[in-house]
Write a protein that holds these residues in place. Structure first.
Motif, mmCIF file in Angstrom:
data_model
loop_
_atom_site.group_PDB
_atom_site.id
_atom_site.type_symbol
_atom_site.label_atom_id
_atom_site.label_comp_id
_atom_site.label_asym_id
_atom_site.label_seq_id
_atom_site.Cartn_x
_atom_site.Cartn_y
_atom_site.Cartn_z
ATOM 1 N N UNK A 258 0.872 -1.183 0.000
ATOM 2 C CA UNK A 258 0.000 0.000 0.000
ATOM 3 C C UNK A 258 0.905 1.227 0.000
ATOM 4 N N UNK A 276 -17.694 -5.476 -0.328
ATOM 5 C CA UNK A 276 -17.258 -6.849 -0.047
ATOM 6 C C UNK A 276 -18.446 -7.766 0.112
ATOM 7 N N UNK A 277 -19.448 -7.290 0.844
ATOM 8 C CA UNK A 277 -20.618 -8.130 1.116
ATOM 9 C C UNK A 277 -21.538 -8.174 -0.104
ATOM 10 N N UNK A 280 -19.630 -10.041 -2.831
ATOM 11 C CA UNK A 280 -18.883 -11.246 -2.420
ATOM 12 C C UNK A 280 -17.442 -11.179 -2.897
ATOM 13 N N UNK A 281 -16.728 -10.199 -2.407
ATOM 14 C CA UNK A 281 -15.361 -9.958 -2.844
ATOM 15 C C UNK A 281 -14.389 -10.464 -1.797
ATOM 16 N N UNK A 282 -13.262 -10.956 -2.266
ATOM 17 C CA UNK A 282 -12.186 -11.389 -1.370
ATOM 18 C C UNK A 282 -11.006 -10.432 -1.501
ATOM 19 N N UNK A 283 -10.506 -9.946 -0.373
ATOM 20 C CA UNK A 283 -9.264 -9.173 -0.355
ATOM 21 C C UNK A 283 -8.266 -9.956 0.467
ATOM 22 N N UNK A 284 -7.051 -10.079 -0.030
ATOM 23 C CA UNK A 284 -6.061 -10.828 0.732
ATOM 24 C C UNK A 284 -4.705 -10.148 0.622
ATOM 25 N N UNK A 285 -4.120 -9.879 1.781
ATOM 26 C CA UNK A 285 -2.760 -9.371 1.796
ATOM 27 C C UNK A 285 -1.793 -10.536 1.786
ATOM 28 N N UNK A 286 -0.615 -10.316 1.221
ATOM 29 C CA UNK A 286 0.348 -11.421 1.197
ATOM 30 C C UNK A 286 1.763 -10.862 1.140
ATOM 31 N N UNK B 250 -1.879 -14.585 9.156
ATOM 32 C CA UNK B 250 -2.728 -15.493 8.397
ATOM 33 C C UNK B 250 -4.161 -15.586 8.955
ATOM 34 N N UNK B 255 -17.024 -11.591 6.272
ATOM 35 C CA UNK B 255 -17.926 -10.457 6.476
ATOM 36 C C UNK B 255 -19.319 -10.833 5.989
ATOM 37 N N UNK B 273 -6.236 -1.147 7.148
ATOM 38 C CA UNK B 273 -6.096 -2.215 6.152
ATOM 39 C C UNK B 273 -4.639 -2.582 5.873
ATOM 40 N N UNK B 276 -3.533 -6.010 6.550
ATOM 41 C CA UNK B 276 -3.730 -7.095 5.588
ATOM 42 C C UNK B 276 -2.396 -7.574 5.037
ATOM 43 N N UNK B 280 -0.666 -10.759 6.442
ATOM 44 C CA UNK B 280 -1.195 -11.710 5.449
ATOM 45 C C UNK B 280 -2.610 -12.167 5.818
ATOM 46 N N UNK B 281 -3.498 -11.219 5.866
ATOM 47 C CA UNK B 281 -4.867 -11.498 6.302
ATOM 48 C C UNK B 281 -5.798 -11.561 5.093
ATOM 49 N N UNK B 282 -6.794 -12.404 5.191
ATOM 50 C CA UNK B 282 -7.820 -12.493 4.145
ATOM 51 C C UNK B 282 -9.139 -11.970 4.697
ATOM 52 N N UNK B 283 -9.772 -11.078 3.940
ATOM 53 C CA UNK B 283 -11.139 -10.643 4.266
ATOM 54 C C UNK B 283 -12.020 -11.058 3.117
ATOM 55 N N UNK B 284 -13.158 -11.627 3.409
ATOM 56 C CA UNK B 284 -14.039 -12.041 2.319
ATOM 57 C C UNK B 284 -15.489 -11.767 2.686
ATOM 58 N N UNK B 285 -16.150 -11.069 1.807
ATOM 59 C CA UNK B 285 -17.575 -10.859 1.979
ATOM 60 C C UNK B 285 -18.324 -12.028 1.354
ATOM 61 N N UNK B 286 -19.500 -12.335 1.890
ATOM 62 C CA UNK B 286 -20.237 -13.454 1.296
ATOM 63 C C UNK B 286 -21.716 -13.279 1.549
#
Lengths: 347, 347
Positions: A258, A276-277, A280-286, B250, B255, B273, B276, B280-286
């Motif tokens: 970032x 995101x909701x 239905x999106x996924x965000x992932x840091x790595x 991890x 969400x 954010x 993230x 290394x975090x994952x956020x996912x809306x569903x």
């Protein structure tokens, strides 16, 4: 170190102190020390001659105090700068390496290094491509692009891909990998020249200058009338917020960094996470450290493309360790054209 | 509708207009219409008698204008309220359903409904548990908890789990499922009474009243000295921002909703954010709609727990369609104790 070995003269670039923000030339100084040119008896260490050193954007002091940061440190006071590089093995106490091997990964800014953390060394198996590529296209930045794009974003042919900071060493490759698998690819960059190179040399379908777009949401809507499936995010902040408004259902966002946020006292707020909701999106840091086990798969994919000339790659070399500090400082004001490499020795 | 069939009197709850924000009693009115008690010749529709109707937090008008929202609409002007419910088949043109079957999923707030979208109907195979449970614990809220926790969060025994809005119908079950697999579980809720019930009846390891904590980061650090592996987020906003500061490497964040944001003109900014990338975090809306194919797996897991009394579940029933509107309105000021169900008929 053993006192009975042959001693060598070792030119080094040392850090004057911990560095806050982008490095400056006065943060570094030169030193001539001596080094034993023998590996200590019974140790598993590896003595290398450094050939190519890598200048990477992560090599800045980051103001934000994050506990347990796992990033490599650029520097400790009075110690050599630590960074990625390519080296040649002079002597090895480790069974996996022998004299004459070429290796890459974490080394120091000096002529010779005794590498103790040999688990962080990769032996270079393919030498028909320029060795210096293992600082960039075939090294950490390449692996970052590969892991983030293939492992986190699960791309499919025909999908709509956005790469922020696309002119950077990682972004360039993400865009080209996405094009090679049949995606539609748009990049953002910080000048008209970079935009032209993205669309010309690197084959992006579209690109825009984020410094000239007062409405990033509108810029993205113009480039992506159907929305974005995959965002490879290097920037965060306002760009990420605009991207969230333009994602398609089941979109994937890989966050490699970032850069818009590192030098702020207080990070910007991201307001569009409700997407995101709804979508239905996924965000992932790595970070790339978690994916080095995939290095052989990465080579299987990328080496043929390089040999067939399907990937464009530009290097900007600084000759000699004495030109290292200015080369490193230069990448933060984007003085370089292409990947900035410091050539310590050619063999 | 066929004019030659038997006609029935059909009491209905209709919407007066599109609803903005939380529904109020004046947004709804009663009507008596007539309905053919025969399925039209040659159609695959199913005629049902509605038994139990579900009052769910998603049944509000959401001010934020999100294009392509996939949520069910609460209402269209002069049409019956649409919602989840349990019903009994009176007549069926569809080969998968026959007279006497019990079904659940999307129906309308009226005594009898002709269901055209039969692909959105589930036949109830297990009737040894109360049928009304298919509006909650065994219905959409239960499936939401299951999909979010198991599919998105990949929980492991011993992990640290936080559930925001834990007293809600989804949060209650997430916490209990997490406890049943050996996790450490903390929930937040909006009153001391709810906190006591979470720790007592529902077996959470710890819980706190988010309305009395002026520093959410400090509250989380107190409850999670080791950090959070899994966050099941129903709230968004400041709570999510505080959670991001307390996630472990991890970590995974599912969400399910952002109830703190729905009624704001401008959503709050999320500032943390950067975590993230560093962690290394994952956020996912569903949304649960994507996971209904897992309904059999969900039943395999949860039915034994219910039969063995290992899951606590409370229902609050309103008797008769005429009490439906006030029951629905009541959940938005939390008048209900447990899952709010409207009983139209018991068989």
């Amino acid at each position: 170190m053993a006192g009975d070995g042959e001693e060598g003269r070792n030119k080094q670039v040392l850090a004057r102190d911990y560095i806050d923000g982008n490095p400056k030339k006065r943060d570094m100084y030169f030193n001539i020390s001596s080094i034993s040119l023998k590996v200590p008896e019974g140790s598993k260490e590896v003595l290398v001659k450094n050939l190519y050193l890598s200048c990477d954007p992560y090599m800045r002091g980051i103001k934000a105090k994050i506990p347990n940061r796992l990033f490599l440190f650029l520097c400790s006071p009075f110690k050599p700068i630590v960074g990625y590089g390519v080296a040649k093995v002079l002597e090895s106490g480790h069974p996996d390496f022998k004299k004459g091997d070429f290796v890459w990964r974490v080394t120091k800014w000096e002529e010779y290094s005794l590498i103790t953390m040999t688990e962080s060394l990769f032996k270079i198996q393919h030498t028909d491509v320029p060795l210096s590529y293992y600082t960039g296209l075939l090294g950490m930045p390449g692996m970052t692009a590969y892991a983030g794009f293939y492992e986190l974003c699960s791309p499919k042919k025909g999908e709509y891909v956005f790469v922020s900071s696309a002119f950077g060493e990682v972004g360039q490759l993400v865009g080209q990998l996405a094009k090679l698998m049949g995606c539609y690819v748009v990049g953002s960059a910080g000048s008209k020249e970079k935009v032209d190179i993205l669309k010309g040399k690197f084959g992006f379908d579209e690109a825009f200058n984020c410094k000239e777009e007062h409405d990033l949401d509108a810029a993205l809507k113009r480039c992506f009338p159907e929305g974005i499936d995959i965002d490879f995010d290097n920037v965060g902040g306002k760009m990420l917020d605009a991207v969230l408004l333009n994602m398609r259902f089941h979109g994937r966002i890989a966050v490699a960094g970032m850069i818009s946020q590192y030098n702020l006292d207080q990070p910007e707020g991201i307001r569009n996470l409700l997407s995101l909701v709804y979508k239905r999106i996924r965000i992932e840091g790595f970070t790339v450290y978690d994916y080095y086990h995939l290095f052989p798969n990465f080579l299987d994919l990328v080496l043929p493309y390089i040999r067939e000339g399907k990937i464009a790659y530009v290097e900007d070399t600084a000759e000699g360790l004495e030109n290292g500090p200015s080369a490193l400082v230069g990448i933060f004001s984007v003085q370089n054209v292409g990947k900035q490499v410091v050539v310590v020795a050619r063999e």
